[in-house]
Design a protein around this motif. Structure first.
Motif, mmCIF file in Angstrom:
data_model
loop_
_atom_site.group_PDB
_atom_site.id
_atom_site.type_symbol
_atom_site.label_atom_id
_atom_site.label_comp_id
_atom_site.label_asym_id
_atom_site.label_seq_id
_atom_site.Cartn_x
_atom_site.Cartn_y
_atom_site.Cartn_z
ATOM 1 N N UNK A 194 0.798 -1.226 0.000
ATOM 2 C CA UNK A 194 0.000 0.000 0.000
ATOM 3 C C UNK A 194 0.829 1.274 0.000
ATOM 4 N N UNK A 195 2.130 1.167 -0.197
ATOM 5 C CA UNK A 195 3.000 2.337 -0.172
ATOM 6 C C UNK A 195 3.631 2.560 -1.544
ATOM 7 N N UNK A 196 4.058 3.790 -1.788
ATOM 8 C CA UNK A 196 4.742 4.138 -3.043
ATOM 9 C C UNK A 196 3.863 3.835 -4.259
ATOM 10 N N UNK A 197 2.560 4.022 -4.101
ATOM 11 C CA UNK A 197 1.621 3.656 -5.163
ATOM 12 C C UNK A 197 1.815 4.527 -6.396
ATOM 13 N N UNK A 198 2.028 5.825 -6.219
ATOM 14 C CA UNK A 198 2.173 6.697 -7.382
ATOM 15 C C UNK A 198 3.357 6.290 -8.247
ATOM 16 N N UNK A 199 4.450 5.860 -7.619
ATOM 17 C CA UNK A 199 5.627 5.415 -8.369
ATOM 18 C C UNK A 199 5.323 4.138 -9.145
ATOM 19 N N UNK A 200 4.587 3.224 -8.528
ATOM 20 C CA UNK A 200 4.199 1.995 -9.225
ATOM 21 C C UNK A 200 3.305 2.299 -10.424
ATOM 22 N N UNK A 201 2.344 3.181 -10.240
ATOM 23 C CA UNK A 201 1.453 3.542 -11.347
ATOM 24 C C UNK A 201 2.257 4.143 -12.503
ATOM 25 N N UNK A 202 3.264 4.940 -12.180
ATOM 26 C CA UNK A 202 4.102 5.555 -13.215
ATOM 27 C C UNK A 202 4.867 4.504 -14.007
ATOM 28 N N UNK A 203 5.125 3.344 -13.385
ATOM 29 C CA UNK A 203 5.841 2.263 -14.062
ATOM 30 C C UNK A 203 4.895 1.303 -14.793
ATOM 31 N N UNK A 204 3.588 1.572 -14.764
ATOM 32 C CA UNK A 204 2.660 0.751 -15.529
ATOM 33 C C UNK A 204 1.799 -0.199 -14.730
ATOM 34 N N UNK A 205 1.951 -0.214 -13.402
ATOM 35 C CA UNK A 205 1.060 -1.012 -12.575
ATOM 36 C C UNK A 205 -0.338 -0.403 -12.617
ATOM 37 N N UNK A 206 -1.363 -1.250 -12.478
ATOM 38 C CA UNK A 206 -2.728 -0.710 -12.567
ATOM 39 C C UNK A 206 -3.700 -1.285 -11.540
ATOM 40 N N UNK A 207 -3.252 -2.255 -10.727
ATOM 41 C CA UNK A 207 -4.122 -2.818 -9.705
ATOM 42 C C UNK A 207 -3.366 -2.921 -8.387
ATOM 43 N N UNK A 208 -4.100 -3.138 -7.307
ATOM 44 C CA UNK A 208 -3.511 -3.109 -5.965
ATOM 45 C C UNK A 208 -3.855 -4.351 -5.171
ATOM 46 N N UNK A 209 -2.843 -4.958 -4.586
ATOM 47 C CA UNK A 209 -3.008 -6.037 -3.618
ATOM 48 C C UNK A 209 -2.723 -5.435 -2.248
ATOM 49 N N UNK A 210 -3.778 -5.204 -1.477
ATOM 50 C CA UNK A 210 -3.674 -4.391 -0.263
ATOM 51 C C UNK A 210 -3.643 -5.231 1.007
ATOM 52 N N UNK A 211 -2.825 -4.799 1.948
ATOM 53 C CA UNK A 211 -2.809 -5.364 3.295
ATOM 54 C C UNK A 211 -3.568 -4.453 4.262
ATOM 55 N N UNK A 212 -3.313 -3.146 4.177
ATOM 56 C CA UNK A 212 -3.962 -2.231 5.124
ATOM 57 C C UNK A 212 -5.468 -2.137 4.888
#
Length: 276
Positions: A194-212
């Motif tokens: 759940x952290x550094x999401x904006x950086x992941x999106x910039x690299x092409x990620x589009x979905x989230x596997x969340x713990x929090x």
């Protein structure tokens, strides 16, 4: 078999009794709580460190309980399939494929043993062949397993198994764009955390596997939706600080403690040494 629809799934902890025996009831009660708070997809038996302590019999019992439960029938349930023994993973895959409640599978690699790339492909294919009816997410997390699936191996699996619909990549973020250039179909890439999401999106990620999302289900959905749409997310600053503190250490035991306080569901702590 269809693609997985939800942009966010919550990786739920596993319920145990005080003597560390599996408690499927508390796991399902927590899942029901999440669905009541907007969560439409959950990951069971994966990404919480606890699945590696479960025996094959316990994983099968958890599968059966999910299938027999009154859990929302529209809920998208993803089940983790991995094992240090390939035969056990294959047996689990066979039952998972025949379990109607399960929509997808997170296919992980065994911890510690560090297979070669060819051994890892054989392992993955032996499991994939038993899961023709399920959407598959390949899970690469070398920090946890000691094994890093190579880009070539990943592309090979994607090209040979059309029911691979996603990748949860926890290694090299730049790999996402490279893999996209080597395949001829759409694929989802899951952020592992759940952290550094904006950086992941910039690299092409589009979905989230969340713990929090176990503790902040509605907030996680709102935050991920806003950040994907490019909206101002300053209002989440203090919330993200809470998440950072939660994830800094002992995340799963702390989450279970809070579930017990907030939801009245005694999931107990994790199996030792986790939670000691």
């Amino acid at each position: 078999m269809q693609k997985l629809k939800s942009s966010v799934h919550v990786a739920v902890p596993t319920g145990f009794d005080k003597d560390e025996e599996l408690n499927t009831d508390t796991t399902i009660r927590h899942i029901n709580y999440l669905t009541d708070h907007g969560i439409q997809s959950v990951l069971v038996c994966g990404s919480t460190d606890e699945q590696n302590s479960l025996t094959l019999a316990e994983k099968l019992a958890l599968l059966d309980s999910l299938n027999q439960s009154t859990t929302n029938k529209n809920l998208e349930i993803i089940f983790g399939v991995s094992s240090i023994r390939q035969k056990d993973a294959v047996k689990l895959a066979i039952v998972t494929n025949n379990t109607p409640a399960i929509c997808g599978v997170l296919l992980g690699f065994p911890p510690y043993i560090r297979p070669t790339q060819q051994e890892a492909i054989i392992y993955a294919e032996s499991i994939l062949k038993e899961l023709p009816d399920k959407a598959i997410i390949i899970y690469n997390h070398p920090i946890r397993t000691g094994f890093d699936l190579s880009e070539d191996s990943l592309v090979y699996l994607i090209n040979h198994y059309p029911n691979i619909v996603g990748v949860k990549e926890c290694s090299d973020l730049s790999r996402v764009s490279s893999v996209k250039n080597k395949i001829d179909r759409e694929l989802d890439f899951y952020i592992g955390g759940d952290l550094d999401i904006d950086n992941h999106l910039a690299h092409g990620f589009n979905k989230l596997s969340s713990i929090v999302g176990n503790l902040y289900p509605e907030q996680v959905l709102s935050y991920f939706s806003d950040i994907r749409q490019g909206k101002n997310t300053d209002k989440y600053h203090s919330l993200i600080q809470e998440w950072q503190s939660l994830l800094a250490s002992r995340a799963i035991p702390k989450i279970k403690e809070q579930i017990a306080k907030t939801e009245g569901i005694p999931m107990s702590t994790s199996r030792s040494p986790i939670g000691n």
